[in-house]
Design a protein around this motif. Sequence first.
Motif, PDB file in Angstrom:
ATOM      1  N   ARG A  88     -13.807  -6.100  -3.655  1.00  0.00           N
ATOM      2  CA  ARG A  88     -13.213  -7.056  -2.210  1.00  0.00           C
ATOM      3  C   ARG A  88     -14.648  -8.382  -2.394  1.00  0.00           C
ATOM      4  NH1 ARG A  88      -8.910  -4.826   0.791  1.00  0.00           N
ATOM      5  NH2 ARG A  88      -7.053  -5.241  -0.250  1.00  0.00           N
ATOM      6  N   ARG A 102      -5.884  -2.265  -7.720  1.00  0.00           N
ATOM      7  CA  ARG A 102      -6.271  -3.574  -7.001  1.00  0.00           C
ATOM      8  C   ARG A 102      -7.750  -4.283  -7.117  1.00  0.00           C
ATOM      9  NH1 ARG A 102      -2.414  -4.322  -3.663  1.00  0.00           N
ATOM     10  NH2 ARG A 102      -3.478  -4.390  -2.161  1.00  0.00           N
ATOM     11  N   ILE A 103      -8.409  -3.727  -7.395  1.00  0.00           N
ATOM     12  CA  ILE A 103      -9.709  -4.292  -7.526  1.00  0.00           C
ATOM     13  C   ILE A 103      -9.955  -6.221  -8.536  1.00  0.00           C
ATOM     14  CG2 ILE A 103     -12.362  -4.794  -8.845  1.00  0.00           C
ATOM     15  CD1 ILE A 103     -12.269  -1.429  -7.273  1.00  0.00           C
ATOM     16  N   TYR A 124     -11.821   5.484  -0.649  1.00  0.00           N
ATOM     17  CA  TYR A 124     -10.815   4.842  -1.616  1.00  0.00           C
ATOM     18  C   TYR A 124     -10.971   3.248  -1.096  1.00  0.00           C
ATOM     19  CZ  TYR A 124      -7.013   2.005  -2.104  1.00  0.00           C
ATOM     20  OH  TYR A 124      -5.841   0.555  -2.258  1.00  0.00           O
ATOM     21  N   LEU A 143     -12.849   0.078  -3.344  1.00  0.00           N
ATOM     22  CA  LEU A 143     -12.403  -1.102  -2.284  1.00  0.00           C
ATOM     23  C   LEU A 143     -12.254  -2.396  -1.544  1.00  0.00           C
ATOM     24  CD1 LEU A 143      -8.769  -2.167  -3.511  1.00  0.00           C
ATOM     25  CD2 LEU A 143      -8.362  -2.097  -1.217  1.00  0.00           C
ATOM     26  N   GLN A 144     -13.251  -2.098  -0.860  1.00  0.00           N
ATOM     27  CA  GLN A 144     -14.546  -2.715  -0.210  1.00  0.00           C
ATOM     28  C   GLN A 144     -15.268  -3.082  -1.475  1.00  0.00           C
ATOM     29  OE1 GLN A 144     -12.172  -4.017   2.048  1.00  0.00           O
ATOM     30  NE2 GLN A 144     -13.609  -4.028   3.336  1.00  0.00           N
ATOM     31  N   MET A 169      -4.032  -3.245   4.821  1.00  0.00           N
ATOM     32  CA  MET A 169      -4.907  -1.712   4.753  1.00  0.00           C
ATOM     33  C   MET A 169      -5.119  -1.569   6.147  1.00  0.00           C
ATOM     34  SD  MET A 169      -6.732   0.291   2.845  1.00  0.00           S
ATOM     35  CE  MET A 169      -7.922  -0.531   1.712  1.00  0.00           C
ATOM     36  N   ARG A 175      -6.612   3.837  -7.973  1.00  0.00           N
ATOM     37  CA  ARG A 175      -5.659   3.240  -7.001  1.00  0.00           C
ATOM     38  C   ARG A 175      -6.476   1.736  -6.809  1.00  0.00           C
ATOM     39  NH1 ARG A 175      -1.486   0.385  -6.746  1.00  0.00           N
ATOM     40  NH2 ARG A 175      -1.223  -0.877  -4.159  1.00  0.00           N
ATOM     41  N   ALA A 176      -7.352   1.956  -6.328  1.00  0.00           N
ATOM     42  CA  ALA A 176      -8.523   0.775  -6.129  1.00  0.00           C
ATOM     43  C   ALA A 176      -8.709   0.270  -7.509  1.00  0.00           C
ATOM     44  CB  ALA A 176     -10.059   1.771  -5.731  1.00  0.00           C
ATOM     45  N   SER A 177      -9.439   0.585  -8.682  1.00  0.00           N
ATOM     46  CA  SER A 177      -8.993  -0.313  -9.847  1.00  0.00           C
ATOM     47  C   SER A 177      -8.127  -1.552  -9.780  1.00  0.00           C
ATOM     48  CB  SER A 177      -9.527   0.936 -10.901  1.00  0.00           C
ATOM     49  OG  SER A 177      -7.886   0.837 -11.081  1.00  0.00           O
ATOM     50  N   GLU A 197       0.731  -1.260  -0.156  1.00  0.00           N
ATOM     51  CA  GLU A 197       0.065   0.042   0.176  1.00  0.00           C
ATOM     52  C   GLU A 197       0.828   1.169  -0.401  1.00  0.00           C
ATOM     53  OE1 GLU A 197      -2.621   0.132  -0.640  1.00  0.00           O
ATOM     54  OE2 GLU A 197      -4.067  -1.850  -0.292  1.00  0.00           O
TER      55      GLU A 197
END
Length: 338
Positions: A326, A222-223, A318, A322-323, A149, A218-220, A59
Motif C-alpha cells: 500500500r 489487495r496490493i 500479512y 499489505l502495508q 483491517m 491474499r495480500a497480493s 476482509e
Amino acid sequence: MRTPEFDDARLDHADVVNDEQLRTLAETGARIRRACLSEPVGSLERADRPRGVLVLGAEARLVRAVLEPVCPVPFLAWPGPALPAWVGPLDLVVSLGGYDAHEWEVACTHEAARRGATLIVAAPEASQLAAAGSSHATTLVPVPQGDSMAAAVAVLELLGRLELGPQVNPGHVADAADLVAQACSPARNLAENPAKNLAIGLAEAVPLVWGGTTLAMRASRRIAEALRRASGRPALAADADELDTLLRAVTPRDPFSDPFESDGDSFPVLVMLDEDKVPARLAEVPRRLSSLADAVGVRVCRISSGEASLTSSDVERYVTLLQYGRYAAAYLRLGLTP
C-alpha cells in the motif's frame, strides 16, 4: 499501453509528508489498537460451540485464510448476495464492515439476526450494519472509522478467545504496521525507503503480483487493487501457473535497445511476496517464476514480511506485506501526479 510520466523527485518533495493517504497508512497501527481495546457490546457465550461459522463483508477472506486450517467447525467466507438457507440459531455469523457497507451485507446481517443466529458485528456503532445486526444474540465490536483491517484483527482476536481460531495478539499486529510505517516514512529518502524504491520499479510497468503463502496470496490481491487505483493501469494478482503462462508469452526485451526511444508501452514487472516462506515441497515454484522472468528481461521486485526464523504470526506477516504494498502504491500515485 501508454503511461503517465513518472517523476521520482516528487517522492522526496517536502510536501509529501502532508499527503492524506500516507497519513492514513501511518495510523493503521493506532486504528488496530483502538478497535481491539474497544469493549464489545453484548456477551458471547463460550460454552456452546456453533454448528458452523459464516463470515461476510470486508476482509472476510482474510478471516477465512487465518481460521480455515484450525477452525473446529465448518467455516465459510460468504460472497453474497443472499444469506444461505442453512444459517439458523445454531450458527455464528460474523459481519465486518464500515459506514460504506454494501446493501447486501446489511440485508444479510439483518436476516441472520431475524433467524436467531449468534452474531458478531465489527462496525462503527452508528453504522447501518450495526443497526441491522442488533439482537439479543449479537456482540458488537465497535470499530473507529470503520477500518476493515482493524475490524478483521479485532474479530480474529475474539474468535481466538472463543477457541474457534488461533490466538492473535493485536498489539503485535499493530506493532508490525508501525514498523512498516517507520521504514516507509516520507521522511526517508529514496536510498533507504523500500516503498519508494518499489514504486520506482513499478513506475512504467504492469505489475504481476504473486504470493508465496496463503496469506501472501491474499495480500497480493489487495496490493494489486491498490496499484490499479494508484496508477489507472492493469495490475494482476494470480497464482504461479497463470503467471507462468503470461511470462512465457512476453516478447523478450532487447538488451541493446535504447529505452529512451521506446514507444512508451508498459512492460511487465514480477512482484513476489514472501518467496522465502514457501513450503519446502513448493520451493521450485518461485525459482521457476524468477528464471522465466530473467529469461525474457522482466524485472523482479520482492517484498518480504521479515526473516523466516522470526516467530511472527501469520496475521502480522500479512499486515506487513499489505502495508509495504500500500505504501508503494501511494508513492506510485505521487510520482505519477504532477
